[in-house]
Design a protein around this motif. Structure first.
Motif, PDB file in Angstrom:
ATOM      1  N   ASN A 206     -11.836   4.968   5.121  1.00 44.88           N
ATOM      2  CA  ASN A 206     -10.427   5.278   5.354  1.00 44.88           C
ATOM      3  C   ASN A 206     -10.238   6.209   6.545  1.00 44.88           C
ATOM      4  O   ASN A 206      -9.209   6.167   7.225  1.00 44.88           O
ATOM      5  CB  ASN A 206      -9.806   5.899   4.099  1.00 44.88           C
ATOM      6  CG  ASN A 206      -9.491   4.861   3.031  1.00 44.88           C
ATOM      7  OD1 ASN A 206      -9.316   3.680   3.345  1.00 44.88           O
ATOM      8  ND2 ASN A 206      -9.427   5.278   1.783  1.00 44.88           N
ATOM      9  N   GLY A 211      -8.799  -1.014   7.412  1.00 46.63           N
ATOM     10  CA  GLY A 211      -8.698  -2.470   7.419  1.00 46.63           C
ATOM     11  C   GLY A 211     -10.005  -3.179   7.126  1.00 46.63           C
ATOM     12  O   GLY A 211     -10.018  -4.405   6.947  1.00 46.63           O
ATOM     13  N   TYR A 213     -11.743  -3.350   4.506  1.00 43.03           N
ATOM     14  CA  TYR A 213     -11.836  -3.969   3.179  1.00 43.03           C
ATOM     15  C   TYR A 213     -10.555  -4.724   2.795  1.00 43.03           C
ATOM     16  O   TYR A 213     -10.320  -5.011   1.624  1.00 43.03           O
ATOM     17  CB  TYR A 213     -12.170  -2.915   2.108  1.00 43.03           C
ATOM     18  CG  TYR A 213     -11.215  -1.730   2.063  1.00 43.03           C
ATOM     19  CD1 TYR A 213     -10.026  -1.786   1.336  1.00 43.03           C
ATOM     20  CD2 TYR A 213     -11.520  -0.551   2.723  1.00 43.03           C
ATOM     21  CE1 TYR A 213      -9.159  -0.711   1.279  1.00 43.03           C
ATOM     22  CE2 TYR A 213     -10.665   0.550   2.675  1.00 43.03           C
ATOM     23  CZ  TYR A 213      -9.481   0.457   1.952  1.00 43.03           C
ATOM     24  OH  TYR A 213      -8.624   1.525   1.905  1.00 43.03           O
ATOM     25  N   GLN A 214      -9.715  -5.068   3.779  1.00 43.03           N
ATOM     26  CA  GLN A 214      -8.431  -5.691   3.479  1.00 43.03           C
ATOM     27  C   GLN A 214      -8.570  -7.086   2.865  1.00 43.03           C
ATOM     28  O   GLN A 214      -7.632  -7.613   2.268  1.00 43.03           O
ATOM     29  CB  GLN A 214      -7.587  -5.787   4.748  1.00 43.03           C
ATOM     30  CG  GLN A 214      -8.159  -6.685   5.825  1.00 43.03           C
ATOM     31  CD  GLN A 214      -7.295  -6.700   7.072  1.00 43.03           C
ATOM     32  OE1 GLN A 214      -6.280  -6.006   7.150  1.00 43.03           O
ATOM     33  NE2 GLN A 214      -7.679  -7.513   8.055  1.00 43.03           N
ATOM     34  N   ARG A 215      -9.753  -7.720   3.001  1.00 43.10           N
ATOM     35  CA  ARG A 215      -9.947  -9.045   2.387  1.00 43.10           C
ATOM     36  C   ARG A 215      -9.953  -8.957   0.867  1.00 43.10           C
ATOM     37  O   ARG A 215      -9.808  -9.959   0.181  1.00 43.10           O
ATOM     38  CB  ARG A 215     -11.239  -9.667   2.911  1.00 43.10           C
ATOM     39  CG  ARG A 215     -12.524  -8.975   2.479  1.00 43.10           C
ATOM     40  CD  ARG A 215     -13.715  -9.329   3.350  1.00 43.10           C
ATOM     41  NE  ARG A 215     -14.024  -8.249   4.277  1.00 43.10           N
ATOM     42  CZ  ARG A 215     -15.182  -8.106   4.891  1.00 43.10           C
ATOM     43  NH1 ARG A 215     -16.136  -8.999   4.707  1.00 43.10           N
ATOM     44  NH2 ARG A 215     -15.388  -7.107   5.716  1.00 43.10           N
ATOM     45  N   SER A 217      -8.494  -5.847  -0.795  1.00 42.11           N
ATOM     46  CA  SER A 217      -7.500  -4.902  -1.292  1.00 42.11           C
ATOM     47  C   SER A 217      -6.656  -4.350  -0.147  1.00 42.11           C
ATOM     48  O   SER A 217      -7.093  -4.309   1.004  1.00 42.11           O
ATOM     49  CB  SER A 217      -8.208  -3.753  -2.020  1.00 42.11           C
ATOM     50  OG  SER A 217      -7.330  -2.673  -2.281  1.00 42.11           O
ATOM     51  N   GLN A 218      -5.470  -3.912  -0.495  1.00 45.03           N
ATOM     52  CA  GLN A 218      -4.651  -3.156   0.445  1.00 45.03           C
ATOM     53  C   GLN A 218      -5.279  -1.769   0.614  1.00 45.03           C
ATOM     54  O   GLN A 218      -6.075  -1.337  -0.231  1.00 45.03           O
ATOM     55  CB  GLN A 218      -3.220  -3.013  -0.097  1.00 45.03           C
ATOM     56  CG  GLN A 218      -2.460  -4.316  -0.196  1.00 45.03           C
ATOM     57  CD  GLN A 218      -2.215  -4.927   1.172  1.00 45.03           C
ATOM     58  OE1 GLN A 218      -1.897  -4.220   2.138  1.00 45.03           O
ATOM     59  NE2 GLN A 218      -2.390  -6.246   1.275  1.00 45.03           N
ATOM     60  N   PRO A 219      -4.960  -1.037   1.700  1.00 47.29           N
ATOM     61  CA  PRO A 219      -5.502   0.314   1.868  1.00 47.29           C
ATOM     62  C   PRO A 219      -5.235   1.170   0.634  1.00 47.29           C
ATOM     63  O   PRO A 219      -4.135   1.183   0.093  1.00 47.29           O
ATOM     64  CB  PRO A 219      -4.750   0.840   3.092  1.00 47.29           C
ATOM     65  CG  PRO A 219      -4.449  -0.389   3.884  1.00 47.29           C
ATOM     66  CD  PRO A 219      -4.157  -1.454   2.869  1.00 47.29           C
TER      67      PRO A 219
END
Length: 306
Positions: A206, A211, A213-215, A217-219
């Motif tokens: 973070n 971005g 891990y956006q595949r 989850s959302q931030p």
């Protein structure tokens, strides 16, 4: 290692590029004495994007940490370029008597890439296959190995390297340093909860690029829903279709270790540079048993007269 120093002409100290400060073992400063040394930061490609400005700035700062030693950087690729290290050793690593060649000891924390470096030096130096075993977990090398030839000289004064077991600090008083070392694989994955490590990794992702891990989850700042989603989408399920959170955490960590969740350095290089400029020394942590012994000795001392 200390017992063998009389027969060692040179030392290569390996450190992990992702934790260039934390992977420094202060014990080596005392144990290795004034033996000539060069420092190799391994897994360079996992700590910054190759040939980026961030990599250039980081390496310029890292070199300041070892002003008295030659410093090199190597990647974790299958065939990294180690020619500059070989050239340095060929020109600088000579024993007191050239007729008997030169013996080089490779040291470092567990799982920082010592054995891999030796195999690459051997492959590019004398064009021979790997000579020492490697692995993804610490503890593969159990004892000091037999000399491995990496440079041949016409006069017979060849250069040999010796692999050594990883040497961990006797005690790590700083919890965050322990998390960094565990995240980089310097301690076995069973030592610290994988969910705790994944949570610490999420904090760093973070900071650099949410971005990544956006595949899945959302931030987010919450590791539990992220691992739940990650487990479901990657098929890491237990009986009844329940997400296997611990296994998901391990796979999440492995993705970062392979460079698939961003490439960044965990240490604060600017803070370390300020520490050096201010002349603040790193303290070597003592073990718990040593601390308890010192406390018992202190209690035995007679109270001083007021």
């Amino acid at each position: 290692m200390q017992n063998m120093l009389s027969s060692i002409d040179y030392v290569i100290e390996c450190r992990d590029y992702r934790v260039p400060v934390t992977s420094i073992n202060p014990l080596f400063e005392e144990a290795l004495g004034k033996t000539r040394r060069l420092v190799v930061y391994t897994k360079r490609d996992l700590g910054a994007e190759p040939r980026s400005s961030a990599q250039h700035i980081a390496e310029k700062t890292i070199k300041k940490f070892d002003s008295n030693s030659a410093v090199f950087f190597v990647s974790s690729s299958s065939r990294p370029d180690v020619s500059s290290i070989l050239t340095h050793l060929r020109n600088d690593a000579e024993g007191p008597d050239k007729l008997v060649g030169c013996r080089v000891m490779v040291v470092g924390m567990p799982n920082v890439g010592k054995s891999t470096l030796i195999n690459n030096l051997r492959n590019q130096g004398v064009r021979k296959a790997k000579a020492v075993q490697t692995g993804g977990q610490p503890g593969i090398t159990r004892k000091i190995g037999t000399p491995v030839k990496i440079i041949e000289r016409d006069n017979g004064a060849h250069v040999y390297v010796l692999d050594t077991p990883g040497v961990f600090m006797p005690y790590v008083p700083d919890a965050e340093k322990m998390l960094k070392l565990a995240l980089c694989g310097c301690v076995k994955d069973s030592v610290i909860s994988p969910v705790t490590l994944a949570d610490y990794l999420l904090y760093h992702i973070n900071l650099h690029n949410p971005g990544q891990y956006q595949r899945w989850s959302q931030p987010t700042n919450e590791i539990s829903p992220l691992l739940d989603s990650f487990a479901r989408q990657t098929g890491l399920l237990a009986k009844g279709g329940i997400p296997n959170i611990d296994l998901a955490a391990l796979h999440f960590i492995q993705k970062w270790r392979s460079g698939d969740l961003g490439r960044f350095i965990l240490d604060d290089l600017q803070a370390e540079q300020r520490r050096i400029e201010e002349g603040i020394e790193n303290e070597v942590g003592i073990s718990i048993s040593q601390a308890l012994k010192a406390e018992r000795m202190a209690r035995k001392q007679p109270a001083s007269d007021s």
